[in-house]
Write a protein that holds these residues in place. Structure first.
Motif, short mmCIF file in Angstrom:
data_model
loop_
_atom_site.label_atom_id
_atom_site.label_comp_id
_atom_site.label_asym_id
_atom_site.label_seq_id
_atom_site.Cartn_x
_atom_site.Cartn_y
_atom_site.Cartn_z
N SER A 8 0.83 -1.20 0.00
CA SER A 8 0.00 0.00 0.00
C SER A 8 0.87 1.25 0.00
O SER A 8 0.59 2.21 -0.71
N ALA A 9 1.93 1.24 0.80
CA ALA A 9 2.83 2.39 0.84
C ALA A 9 3.54 2.57 -0.49
O ALA A 9 3.68 3.68 -0.99
N ALA A 10 3.96 1.47 -1.10
CA ALA A 10 4.62 1.55 -2.40
C ALA A 10 3.64 2.06 -3.46
O ALA A 10 4.01 2.86 -4.32
N LEU A 11 2.40 1.59 -3.40
CA LEU A 11 1.38 2.05 -4.34
C LEU A 11 1.13 3.54 -4.16
O LEU A 11 1.04 4.28 -5.13
N LEU A 12 1.05 3.99 -2.89
CA LEU A 12 0.84 5.41 -2.62
C LEU A 12 2.00 6.21 -3.20
O LEU A 12 1.79 7.20 -3.88
N ALA A 13 3.23 5.77 -2.95
CA ALA A 13 4.39 6.49 -3.46
C ALA A 13 4.37 6.52 -4.98
O ALA A 13 4.64 7.55 -5.60
N THR A 14 4.05 5.41 -5.60
CA THR A 14 3.99 5.34 -7.06
C THR A 14 2.90 6.26 -7.59
O THR A 14 3.10 6.98 -8.55
N THR A 15 1.75 6.24 -6.95
CA THR A 15 0.63 7.07 -7.38
C THR A 15 0.99 8.55 -7.27
O THR A 15 0.69 9.33 -8.16
N LEU A 16 1.66 8.92 -6.20
CA LEU A 16 1.99 10.32 -5.99
C LEU A 16 3.15 10.80 -6.84
O LEU A 16 3.33 11.98 -7.03
N LEU A 17 3.95 9.88 -7.38
CA LEU A 17 5.14 10.27 -8.12
C LEU A 17 5.06 9.96 -9.62
O LEU A 17 6.06 9.94 -10.30
N ILE A 18 3.88 9.74 -10.15
CA ILE A 18 3.72 9.37 -11.55
C ILE A 18 4.24 10.47 -12.48
O ILE A 18 4.98 10.20 -13.41
N ALA A 19 3.88 11.70 -12.23
CA ALA A 19 4.28 12.79 -13.12
C ALA A 19 5.60 13.39 -12.64
O ALA A 19 5.87 13.42 -11.44
N TYR A 60 -3.14 2.93 3.44
CA TYR A 60 -2.66 3.35 4.74
C TYR A 60 -1.15 3.21 4.80
O TYR A 60 -0.55 2.52 3.99
N LEU A 61 -0.54 3.91 5.77
CA LEU A 61 0.89 3.84 5.99
C LEU A 61 1.10 3.23 7.37
O LEU A 61 0.79 3.84 8.38
N ASP A 62 1.62 2.02 7.40
CA ASP A 62 1.78 1.28 8.64
C ASP A 62 2.81 1.94 9.54
O ASP A 62 3.68 2.68 9.09
N ALA A 63 2.73 1.65 10.83
CA ALA A 63 3.69 2.13 11.81
C ALA A 63 5.09 1.67 11.42
O ALA A 63 5.29 0.52 11.01
N GLY A 64 6.05 2.58 11.51
CA GLY A 64 7.43 2.25 11.18
C GLY A 64 7.79 2.34 9.72
O GLY A 64 8.92 2.05 9.33
N TYR A 65 6.86 2.77 8.88
CA TYR A 65 7.13 2.88 7.44
C TYR A 65 7.15 4.34 7.01
O TYR A 65 6.70 5.23 7.73
N GLU A 66 7.66 4.57 5.81
CA GLU A 66 7.69 5.91 5.23
C GLU A 66 7.34 5.83 3.76
O GLU A 66 7.41 4.76 3.15
N THR A 67 6.95 6.97 3.21
CA THR A 67 6.64 7.05 1.78
C THR A 67 6.94 8.46 1.29
O THR A 67 6.98 9.41 2.08
N GLU A 68 7.18 8.57 0.01
CA GLU A 68 7.40 9.88 -0.61
C GLU A 68 6.05 10.51 -0.93
O GLU A 68 5.14 9.83 -1.41
N VAL A 69 5.94 11.81 -0.68
CA VAL A 69 4.72 12.56 -0.98
C VAL A 69 5.08 13.65 -1.98
O VAL A 69 6.06 14.38 -1.79
N LEU A 70 4.30 13.75 -3.03
CA LEU A 70 4.47 14.79 -4.04
C LEU A 70 3.18 15.59 -4.11
O LEU A 70 2.11 15.03 -4.36
N ILE A 71 3.29 16.88 -3.88
CA ILE A 71 2.13 17.76 -3.96
C ILE A 71 2.23 18.54 -5.26
O ILE A 71 3.15 19.34 -5.45
N GLU A 72 1.30 18.28 -6.14
CA GLU A 72 1.28 18.92 -7.46
C GLU A 72 0.07 19.85 -7.58
O GLU A 72 -0.83 19.61 -8.36
N ASP A 73 0.05 20.89 -6.77
CA ASP A 73 -1.10 21.78 -6.81
C ASP A 73 -0.86 23.03 -7.64
O ASP A 73 -1.76 23.84 -7.83
#
Length: 108
Positions: A8-19, A60-73
């Motif tokens: 889920s975290a990898a999917l979130l990171a991938t989704t947020l970093l597509i562009a 969701y982002l489980d305890a002890g994990y991290e993910t990249e966030v990209l804000i493209e507003d």
């Protein structure tokens, strides 16, 4: 359970970093250093009176994990408010963060 969470975290990171990131885009690492998974993560310009959409969008982002966030507003502001809602119902918020200079943010 952790495998699903990591996916889920990898999917979130991938989704947020597509562009590819542009000059107005903001990127940072979100770290969950709590004992509870983050079920919702919201980022809004500090000038806004309401929260933007949930960036977790069903994940969701489980305890002890991290993910990249990209804000493209496309906004030129650096000042943002952030909010995390956890699976146990707790909510944590932080206001007026300079996301242009922020390399990571940790919920503890």
């Amino acid at each position: 359970m952790r495998i699903k969470t990591l996916s889920s975290a990898a999917l979130l990171a991938t989704t947020l970093l597509i562009a590819p990131a542009s000059a107005e885009d903001l990127q940072f690492t979100l770290i969950n250093d709590t004992d509870t998974p983050i079920a919702g993560f919201f980022v809004s310009p500090a000038s806004s009176d309401s929260w933007e959409d949930n960036l977790m969008d069903g994940g969701y982002l489980d305890a002890g994990y991290e993910t990249e966030v990209l804000i493209e507003d496309g906004l030129s502001t650096c000042a943002y408010d952030i909010r995390a809602s956890f699976t146990d119902g707790e909510t944590l918020e932080d206001y007026g963060l300079d996301l242009c200079d922020l390399g990571s943010y940790t919920f503890e």
